[in-house]
Design an enzyme around this catalytic site. Structure first.
Site, short mmCIF file in Angstrom:
data_model
loop_
_atom_site.label_atom_id
_atom_site.label_comp_id
_atom_site.label_asym_id
_atom_site.label_seq_id
_atom_site.Cartn_x
_atom_site.Cartn_y
_atom_site.Cartn_z
N HIS A 62 13.12 26.44 17.83
CA HIS A 62 13.17 27.48 16.80
C HIS A 62 11.78 27.93 16.35
CE1 HIS A 62 17.06 25.20 15.63
NE2 HIS A 62 17.34 26.12 16.53
N LYS A 72 5.04 24.24 10.15
CA LYS A 72 5.92 23.16 9.70
C LYS A 72 5.18 21.83 9.74
CE LYS A 72 10.06 25.33 11.59
NZ LYS A 72 11.16 25.22 12.58
N TYR A 132 10.93 18.49 6.49
CA TYR A 132 9.75 19.30 6.84
C TYR A 132 9.42 20.32 5.77
CZ TYR A 132 13.49 22.13 8.99
OH TYR A 132 14.64 22.84 9.24
N ASP A 170 21.86 28.06 19.48
CA ASP A 170 20.92 27.46 20.43
C ASP A 170 21.41 27.54 21.87
OD1 ASP A 170 19.12 26.94 18.44
OD2 ASP A 170 19.68 24.83 18.22
#
Length: 185
Positions: A62, A72, A132, A170
């Site tokens: 992603h 991130k 995250y 996905d």
């Protein structure tokens, strides 16, 4: 804190120092001024957490496009994670290349993945929790991805990686060769 630089420029593994005794440990896991000086001068605006119940769960790859591109800072709170970053910056000498790091609560390590990289992971144990910090909030219109099993990238996923765990989104991600040019080096 210790920094380990990997083959992809700007990606960094961070290992916070632990002060241990018979009771357990204390660790500073994030210091804004240290991070800005040693890793990246960014602002974190949101913190996310995900639980993956089964071993072999694959999430990713992603990223978000501008103006909501996200850096991130990823860490594992429970279980064990095989974390992956893929360089998708057009013109980068490492374009299409990837690195992986195993993240665990025992090691306490974190992975900094700047904007311009796709991110994904596979759980190596059940009930794995990933946390995250991100530099931009979530944007549905800028939420994009890359095929986790793109043969051009050839991520060497662990043998437990289970394609049946992929989300519907996905399962339909494009390959690198058909991905738009969202980032320039």
């Amino acid at each position: 804190m210790e920094i380990i630089r990997h083959a992809l420029q700007d990606v960094a593994e961070i290992i916070p120092k632990r002060h241990e005794d018979a009771r357990g440990y204390f660790s500073e896991i994030f210091k804004d001024d240290w991070f800005r000086t040693n890793v990246a001068d960014v602002d974190f605006v949101q913190e996310n957490q995900s639980l993956s119940r089964t071993t072999g769960t694959v999430r990713g790859l992603h990223f978000q496009s501008e103006p909501y591109a996200q850096g991130k800072l990823v860490r594992c709170l429970a279980g064990l994670i095989y974390d992956v970053a893929v360089d998708i910056r057009v013109g980068s000498p490492t374009y299409g290349q990837w690195i992986s790091v195993e993240l665990s609560p025992e090691k306490g390590n974190q992975l900094w993945i700047p904007a311009g990289f796709a991110h994904g992971f596979c759980t190596l144990s059940a009930d794995s929790v990933l946390c995250y910090k991100v530099t931009a909030g979530y944007s549905t219109d800028n939420d994009l991805g890359l095929a986790w099993d793109d043969p051009q990238i050839a991520v060497s996923w662990p043998s437990v990686a289970d394609a049946n765990t992929l989300s519907g989104k996905d399962r339909k991600q494009p390959t690198l060769s058909s991905l738009g040019q969202y980032f320039r080096f």
